[in-house]
Design a protein around this motif. Structure first.
Motif, short mmCIF file in Angstrom:
data_model
loop_
_atom_site.label_atom_id
_atom_site.label_comp_id
_atom_site.label_asym_id
_atom_site.label_seq_id
_atom_site.Cartn_x
_atom_site.Cartn_y
_atom_site.Cartn_z
N LYS A 27 0.82 -1.25 0.00
CA LYS A 27 -0.19 0.12 0.28
C LYS A 27 0.91 1.36 -0.17
CE LYS A 27 -3.82 -1.80 -0.83
NZ LYS A 27 -4.30 -1.70 -2.04
N ILE A 28 2.18 1.12 0.16
CA ILE A 28 2.97 2.27 -0.06
C ILE A 28 2.88 2.74 -1.38
CG2 ILE A 28 5.45 3.00 0.26
CD1 ILE A 28 5.75 0.21 1.84
N GLN A 29 2.85 4.01 -1.52
CA GLN A 29 2.74 4.74 -2.67
C GLN A 29 4.00 5.22 -3.41
OE1 GLN A 29 0.08 7.75 -3.71
NE2 GLN A 29 -1.39 5.98 -4.55
N GLN A 30 4.30 5.00 -4.58
CA GLN A 30 5.55 5.36 -5.39
C GLN A 30 4.98 6.05 -6.56
OE1 GLN A 30 8.64 2.89 -5.70
NE2 GLN A 30 8.43 1.77 -3.76
N HIS A 31 5.82 7.17 -6.67
CA HIS A 31 5.77 8.05 -7.78
C HIS A 31 6.93 7.76 -8.83
CE1 HIS A 31 2.10 10.20 -6.83
NE2 HIS A 31 2.15 9.85 -5.70
N TRP A 32 6.76 7.32 -9.87
CA TRP A 32 7.85 7.21 -10.77
C TRP A 32 7.62 8.39 -11.96
CZ3 TRP A 32 8.07 1.35 -11.30
CH2 TRP A 32 8.38 0.76 -10.11
N ALA B 14 -3.60 4.31 -7.04
CA ALA B 14 -2.50 3.47 -7.46
C ALA B 14 -1.45 3.29 -6.45
CB ALA B 14 -1.87 4.12 -8.78
N ASN B 15 -0.80 2.05 -6.42
CA ASN B 15 0.52 2.01 -5.49
C ASN B 15 1.67 2.45 -6.18
OD1 ASN B 15 -1.10 -1.21 -5.40
ND2 ASN B 15 -0.93 0.35 -3.75
N TYR B 16 1.68 2.38 -7.55
CA TYR B 16 3.05 2.87 -8.32
C TYR B 16 2.28 3.80 -9.34
CZ TYR B 16 5.43 -0.93 -6.33
OH TYR B 16 6.03 -1.73 -5.25
N ALA B 17 2.45 4.86 -9.26
CA ALA B 17 1.87 6.30 -10.17
C ALA B 17 2.99 6.44 -11.06
CB ALA B 17 1.43 7.49 -9.33
N ILE B 18 2.85 6.04 -12.30
CA ILE B 18 3.69 6.08 -13.00
C ILE B 18 3.53 7.20 -14.34
CG2 ILE B 18 4.96 4.88 -15.09
CD1 ILE B 18 4.20 2.16 -13.23
N ASN B 19 4.15 8.01 -14.16
CA ASN B 19 3.92 9.40 -15.09
C ASN B 19 4.53 9.26 -16.52
OD1 ASN B 19 4.30 12.97 -14.58
ND2 ASN B 19 2.76 11.84 -15.51
N GLY B 20 3.89 8.76 -17.42
CA GLY B 20 4.42 8.50 -18.67
C GLY B 20 3.60 8.30 -19.70
#
Ligand SMILES: Cc1cc2nc3c(=O)[nH]c(=O)nc-3n(C[C@H](O)[C@H](O)[C@H](O)COP(=O)(O)OP(=O)(O)OC[C@H]3O[C@@H](n4cnc5c(N)ncnc54)[C@H](O)[C@@H]3O)c2cc1C
Ligand SMILES: Nc1ncnc2c1ncn2[C@@H]1O[C@H](COP(=O)(O)O)[C@@H](O)[C@H]1O
Lengths: 263, 397
Positions: A236-241, B371-377
């Motif tokens: 549930k940890i959020q990561q922004h890539w 989202a758990n992984y917010a991927i900006n692309g």
């Protein structure tokens, strides 16, 4: 033909949290409803009855307020209902629940077909159906996606297996668990609801059980013990890539490997 | 439960007698003294009642002899002898658990004409593979399979049994557990073992909102089901170490009330509700043919393509593929949304997915909150490159 459907009352929502200090469950909202998977089992029973005749009974095990799901079933077309309820039955795991249900079913009558939902949304084990069948010493078929036909004292159904569909013929009495989407459940009828809102139901307590060994019910009849509950971690940890597509796709690739989506 | 029994014949004056109780929990009814629900178990009546009240203590629950149950067993899931890979994962886990308590690993293989395949199991660390073959066991038949399973347990007495949470395992394990009146924990995600051979089973509860640690402290065998791809697949060993044993079965154990009439190969599974992996197309996908790119990604991950409502409305995808409030509710292990804004109606149908990856070119897209992984692309750049990397990775393996 006598058909019985096992239905359970479940919390209206799964949104629960654990109090980290006390380990106690905090349930948001107290409303409850019929286990959605059981609607499909009930619909299946009603369709079989409409096509081949017979009656549809419903049974539930739970606290007194679980009566509500029986009346909901009446409004959809069930003919009679029974509630298995006793403080002695509290805290039951799969084994103790199945034992209590199977004893209650014996008390309720003899049935040709017993239908269960695939699983519940709170227990979420999909185990109660087959355990009840074992205790009643009758065959069980799970994961049914189609009722083909009823013939003499048998029913022909399609069981959904990983790679194929097995068409099997089962003798009565038998227990079947049905998949979601086998039929679209009907809506409760207002007229039926009006007609059945005062209908009598059977209430079974511990004294109605054939097996009078108290230790076999409720918490003490449950071989599994919940040692502790805790909130799920990690994901549930959020990561922004962000970055170039090259970088980002590399990161996603690494993640998918780590989480075993790619081998 | 401990209880008090009243011996009526030893009571001389019942009116006086019931006064003994400080809680007024004794009453006279139909000329008999009874103890009501008001009883606090102070046992004053036993002390002062001159033998008229007897205390029956709680029977101490007999503790089972855990040393009589040894080894970790794995049920071999298969279709016509083709072993389901979850079996190897469970053997790997079983080996790890068994090593901690210095006990053997067993495999139970039920079917027809399967001996050849049994050898393979020895390469995954089974010390003994119990094979039971019979033409009556060609197809999975619940009663016969349960009987053979029960026979295996009676003969081998394993401490714990792991079963794959496949459609077969999910219906077989509960019947066996019920027959032995033992615990069965469904869909475990973590398994460990204590020195005293108690299996530590962790599973999600309440739709994954909570984790529960479960033990089966006083019954054997302990049983657990585990889904495919939850445990690590072990390395195949070059040499086989264990042995193959044969399990005989009596004709009466093969009696069945179920007839298999036909077996039809399924067209490839296309329902999105059951898929472990979903790749979701949103309005960020510009042309129908671009869906092929997502199909390819889904294929590589063993998943399915789903979509938001607008794409269904313009007829690019079947309504059965729509996720959301007016579509399907899904709970896959992984969901990758591609060009989806994340409207509430959409999110309501997918926010219970175990892992949510969102690819969107708008850094403020609402989907990034879920989202758990917010991927900006840009989907059109990221997805093709990801596909290439997966393919290149496969080539290396
Ligand atoms: C009663 C009701 C019920 C509904 N039920 C549902 C339902 O069940 N399911 C459902 O899905 N909808 C449902 N809707 C519709 C819902 O409100 C939204 O309209 C819909 O979900 C939006 O779909 P979308 O995210 O694909 O499109 P959009 O909202 O248009 O989002 C497209 C996203 O893609 C991004 N994007 C564009 N190009 C790219 C690119 N090249 N790379 C990366 N990102 C890009 C954009 O930044 C944008 O965020 C319902 C509506 C109502 C009123
Ligand atoms: N308390 C209960 N009362 C009636 N039926 C139940 C009960 N618990 C489980 N069932 C039935 O067993 C099915 C599987 O439940 P579960 O094993 O909890 O996932 C449900 O869909 C119901 O048909």
């Amino acid at each position: 033909m006598k058909i019985l459907v096992c239905i359970k009352q479940v919390p209206g929502t799964n949104k629960v949290e654990v109090d980290e200090k006390t380990g106690v469950l905090k349930r948001n909202g107290t409303d409850s409803k019929m286990n959605p998977y059981d609607l499909y089992a009930l619909e299946t029973a009603l369709r079989i009855k409409e096509k081949y005749g017979g009656s549809v009974s419903v049974i539930s095990m739970g606290p007194p307020q679980a009566k509500a799901v029986l009346y909901e079933a009446f409004a959809m077309g069930a003919d009679e209902g029974a509630l298995i309820t006793d403080r002695k039955f509290g805290g039951a795991d799969v084994l103790a629940t199945s034992r209590t249900l199977s004893q209650g079913i014996k008390k309720f009558g003899e049935f040709d077909i017993i239908l269960c939902g695939l699983q519940t949304t709170d227990g979420d084990t999909a185990q109660v159906g087959p355990e009840v069948a074992e205790m009643l010493n009758i065959p069980s078929i799970c994961n049914i996606e189609k009722i083909e036909q009823v013939q003499d004292n048998t029913i022909i159904v399609d069981m959904d297996m990983p790679e194929d569909i097995e068409r099997v013929r089962v003798e009565f009495p038998c227990l079947l668990t049905v998949k979601k989407d086998i039929f679209q459940p009907r809506l409760p009828s207002y007229i039926k609801q009006q007609q059945t809102q005062k209908k009598d139901i059977d209430i079974f307590t511990f004294s109605d059980m054939e097996d009078q060994n108290e230790k076999k019910y409720g918490l003490s009849g449950s071989p599994t013990h919940v040692e502790r509950i805790f909130p799920p971690t990690s994901d549930k940890i959020q990561q922004h890539w962000q970055g170039t597509a090259q970088e980002i796709s590399g990161q996603i690739y690494g993640l998918l490997r780590e989480k075993k989506f790619i081998r | 439960m401990a209880k008090l029994i009243v011996h009526q014949e030893k009571i001389t004056n019942s009116q006086e007698f019931i006064q003994i109780c400080p809680f007024n929990a004794m009453q006279e009814k139909d000329n008999e003294v009874i103890i009501t629900a008001g009883c606090r178990m102070c046992r004053l009546c036993e002390k002062k009642g001159q033998g008229a009240v007897e205390y029956i203590a709680d029977e101490v629950q007999p503790q089972i002899d855990k040393s009589k149950w040894r080894g970790i067993a794995v049920y071999v899931d298969h279709v016509d002898g083709k072993i389901h890979p979850v079996t190897y994962e469970l053997l790997g886990k079983a080996r790890e658990l068994a090593a901690k308590i210095a006990q053997p690993v067993y495999a139970l293989f039920i079917g027809n004409d399967i001996e050849k395949e049994a050898d393979e199991l020895l390469h995954y660390g089974a010390d003994k593979v119990y094979v039971c073959e019979d033409s009556e066991l060609k197809y999975f038949k619940i009663e016969a399979y349960t009987n053979v399973f029960a026979k295996f347990i009676n003969e081998v007495q394993p401490s714990a049994i792991l079963v794959g949470a496949t459609p077969v395992g999910r219906q077989l394990a509960p019947r066996v557990a019920a027959r032995f009146a033992t615990g069965l924990t469904a869909d475990c995600t973590v398994l460990d073992i204590k020195e005293n051979t108690d299996l530590v089973q962790i599973r999600p509860a309440f739709g994954g909102n909570i984790m529960a640690q479960i033990q089966t402290p006083n019954t054997r065998p302990q049983m657990a089901t585990v889904r495919y791809k939850v445990m690590d697949a072990p390395q195949r060993l070059d040499s086989a170490v264990g042995t193959i044993e044969h399990l005989d079965v009596a004709a009466c154990d093969l009696v069945s009330h179920v007839d298999v009439l036909s077996v039809t190969k399924k067209a490839k599974e296309t329902t999105i509700d059951m898929a472990d992996v979903l790749v979701v197309a949103g309005r960020g996908i510009k042309k129908k043919q671009d869906l092929q790119m997502l199909e390819e990604l889904a294929g590589l991950l063993g998943g399915e393509v789903a979509s938001t409502r607008p794409l269904v409305e313009i007829g690019w995808l079947d309504p059965k593929k729509q996720v959301g409030l007016s579509g399907r509710t899904v709970r896959p292990k992984l969901i990758i949304t591609c060009g989806v804004s994340g409207s509430v109606q959409f999110v309501a149908g997918m926010n219970h997915a175990d892992m949510i990856l969102a690819i969107n070119n708008d850094s403020k897209a609402p989907i990034f909150k879920t989202a758990n992984y917010a991927i900006n692309g840009d989907v059109y750049e990221v997805v093709p490159q990801l596909i290439n990397k997966i393919k290149a990775g496969e080539a290396v393996l």
